[in-house]
Scaffold this motif. Structure first.
Motif, PDB file in Angstrom:
ATOM      1  N   GLY A  14       1.664   4.147  -7.323  1.00  0.00           N
ATOM      2  CA  GLY A  14       1.635   5.598  -7.122  1.00  0.00           C
ATOM      3  C   GLY A  14       2.936   6.213  -6.648  1.00  0.00           C
ATOM      4  N   ARG A  15       2.871   6.890  -5.508  1.00  0.00           N
ATOM      5  CA  ARG A  15       4.023   7.637  -4.988  1.00  0.00           C
ATOM      6  C   ARG A  15       5.169   6.730  -4.564  1.00  0.00           C
ATOM      7  N   PHE A  16       4.890   5.417  -4.391  1.00  0.00           N
ATOM      8  CA  PHE A  16       5.933   4.530  -3.887  1.00  0.00           C
ATOM      9  C   PHE A  16       6.822   3.996  -5.008  1.00  0.00           C
ATOM     10  N   LYS A  17       6.421   4.271  -6.264  1.00  0.00           N
ATOM     11  CA  LYS A  17       7.210   3.731  -7.380  1.00  0.00           C
ATOM     12  C   LYS A  17       8.605   4.341  -7.422  1.00  0.00           C
ATOM     13  N   LEU A  23       7.000  11.251   3.461  1.00  0.00           N
ATOM     14  CA  LEU A  23       6.896  11.552   4.893  1.00  0.00           C
ATOM     15  C   LEU A  23       5.448  11.546   5.357  1.00  0.00           C
ATOM     16  N   GLU A  24       4.551  11.919   4.441  1.00  0.00           N
ATOM     17  CA  GLU A  24       3.128  11.945   4.760  1.00  0.00           C
ATOM     18  C   GLU A  24       2.638  10.586   5.282  1.00  0.00           C
ATOM     19  N   VAL A  25       3.267   9.520   4.760  1.00  0.00           N
ATOM     20  CA  VAL A  25       2.827   8.167   5.118  1.00  0.00           C
ATOM     21  C   VAL A  25       3.315   7.782   6.521  1.00  0.00           C
ATOM     22  N   GLY A 132      -3.880   4.609   6.879  1.00  0.00           N
ATOM     23  CA  GLY A 132      -4.224   4.450   5.465  1.00  0.00           C
ATOM     24  C   GLY A 132      -4.962   5.634   4.889  1.00  0.00           C
ATOM     25  N   ARG A 133      -5.162   6.675   5.710  1.00  0.00           N
ATOM     26  CA  ARG A 133      -5.921   7.826   5.216  1.00  0.00           C
ATOM     27  C   ARG A 133      -5.185   8.568   4.103  1.00  0.00           C
ATOM     28  N   SER A 134      -3.874   8.446   4.087  1.00  0.00           N
ATOM     29  CA  SER A 134      -3.116   9.175   3.054  1.00  0.00           C
ATOM     30  C   SER A 134      -2.969   8.365   1.762  1.00  0.00           C
TER      31      SER A 134
END
Lengths: 383, 124
Positions: A14-17, A23-25, A132-134
């Motif tokens: 996902g977003r980590f690619k 920042l949300e994490v 881990g909610r995000s």
């Protein structure tokens, strides 16, 4: 002193690619730090049965800090600092290390379907309500107790197992692609129907989303969809209970590729003509979504997205005096394109496994648009 | 049976966009179809009957029925086969004479013919 190396979680999917850490994490990691500290405190007490409280300043004596982010997938190095000390404090570091083993051990036990109670108490499991909610579908954080240990993948599903282990309701961030089919202006609630047909009623919305949701409800008969992000409450058995907070509402272009790909994900084996027609593979669709987002120029007209009878995907552009069709082989990550205009046909290929292939696709769409063969979808965007 | 037939193609909902656009892959056979696209013989069933048969009797999903003609198929070098199997009104459009790229072009053209005619029958 340099922080003592402590934990190296790897964030994938996902977003980590893209290689960065959203920042949300960071908020998730703040909760992880609290969990590790709470468990370390417990480990200290376990090791000192004669004590009823930890040493004064136990938690202030160390600090977990992010020391480095290596991209590729994202690898975050977390170190342990001991403020005001020249050297690491062995005792505190020992309790923290035991804490890490317990937390990752609990994840591993949950993953393997084992009892997590030897690792964490119910109260400690409560921290997973925040940690881990995000995480979104397809994303994972890989942990290891030691560098040599095999990784355990902490996902949205694994988090759910850990949180539900407490036997209490829990919150989870949800993302819905849905239609808004009814709005109650007085009560500020709406009714929504997701792509898979699930219906949710009494979804309360804050005032700031009133206009957007009202527009979406008016456009519902035309098939207009929205993307909603919300925090939802679930029963301990994972059953949906209620939306607690609506965080984002976005009216979608009918040709939004994320939306169309989610529709393709609902196809099942034998979906066409009762034959054994294969649906496009979920992994292939995940690749296509992220590759499209990363590689296709955003100002260009969006394609219609269709499945092919053999489990691949076809992009189509038209609206001018011609058409452009790109047939994508999800396994080989390659595409055949064909353009048609006034009886003349042209064709070629793209290698979509590389950024250059997506640039060529963008160039082709731009060229067809400039020639008037295909049109933009601005009209579609007006709901 | 005599006379050129209208050929009735069931369109799966996934091939229909909210603005009415239909994907050309709705007119292409799969490898598992052995290169033959299933249609209904319009001389044996009306579009409404074909839609009811497909969704109710066979229990399959269709947004509605679009029409191409035998002449259009033959103009694209496609062979129409009235095989009557697995039910009497079943027919097929055989793509096997064509290369892969010709098959893609033929499907695009069939879609264009069918799209120009609009729905012959549509789910309410």
């Amino acid at each position: 002193m340099q922080p003592e190396p402590f934990l190296t979680p790897k964030l994938t999917g996902g977003r980590f690619k893209g290689g960065g850490l959203p920042l949300e994490v960071m908020g998730d990691f703040a909760v992880l730090s609290k969990l590790l500290t709470a468990v370390a405190r417990q480990r200290f007490l376990d090791a000192n049965p004669d004590r009823t409280r930890v040493k004064r300043g136990f938690a202030q004596g160390f600090s977990l800090v992010l020391t480095e982010i290596r991209s590729g997938s994202v690898e975050a190095s977390i170190g342990c600092e001991f403020p005001g000390r020249l050297f690491a404090e062995p005792e505190r570091l020992e309790h923290l290390t035991r804490s890490k083993e317990a937390v990752v051990g609990a994840m591993r036990a949950a993953f393997e379907g084992r009892d997590v109670s030897p690792y964490l108490t119910k109260k400690q499991l409560g921290y997973f309500a925040g940690f881990g909610r995000s995480l979104k579908d397809g994303e994972a954080i890989e942990f290891r107790e030691t560098p040599e240990a095999p990784p355990v993948r902490f996902t949205k599903e694994l988090r759910r197992k850990l949180v539900s282990g407490r036997g209490e309701e829990f919150d989870e961030k949800v993302e819905w692609y849905c239609g808004v089919h009814e709005l109650d202006h007085e009560r500020r609630t709406c009714k929504i129907k997701t792509l898979d047909g699930a219906k949710y009623e009494d979804v309360h919305f804050p005032h700031k989303f009133h206009e957007t949701l009202n527009d979406a409800a008016h456009a519902y008969p035309k098939g207009t969809k929205v993307r909603i992000e919300a925090v939802a409450a679930f029963e301990s058995d994972g059953k949906f209970k209620a939306v607690k907070k609506l965080e984002e509402v976005e009216i979608l272009d009918p040709r939004d590729v994320r939306l169309q790909i989610r529709e393709l994900k609902l196809l099942r084996e034998g979906w066409l003509d009762g034959e054994d027609a294969p649906p496009p593979s979920p992994a292939g669709l995940d690749w296509l979504e992220s590759a499209f987002e990363a590689g296709f120029e955003y100002e260009l007209p969006l394609p219609y997205v269709f499945p092919t009878p053999d489990g691949d995907v076809q992009f189509e552009w038209d609206g001018g005096n011609g058409s452009l069709i790109v047939e994508i082989d999800l396994e080989r990550k390659s595409a055949d394109w064909r353009a048609k205009q006034a009886g003349e046909r042209r064709r070629g290929t793209f290698d979509l496994s590389a950024a250059e292939g997506w640039a060529e696709l963008s160039d082709r769409v731009r060229a067809e648009q400039t020639s008037g063969h295909v049109q933009g979808n601005e009209a579609d965007r007006k709901i | 049976m005599s006379g050129a037939a209208d050929l009735l193609r069931q369109i799966h909902p996934i091939f229909v966009k909210p603005d009415g656009k239909i994907g050309s892959s709705a007119f292409r056979p799969s490898k598992k179809d052995n290169g033959v696209l299933s249609v209904y013989d319009g001389r044996q069933m009306t579009p409404v009957q074909a839609l009811t048969h497909y969704t109710t009797h066979l229990g399959l999903q269709s947004r509605g029925v679009r029409v191409v003609t035998q002449d259009e198929c033959e103009g694209l070098n496609l062979v129409v086969v009235y095989d009557g199997v697995p039910f009497p009104a079943h027919a097929g459009i055989d793509f096997n004479r064509l290369s892969k790229s010709q098959q893609q072009d033929a499907a695009d053209d069939l879609r264009d013919f069918a799209e120009a005619r609009g729905w012959a029958a549509e789910q309410p």
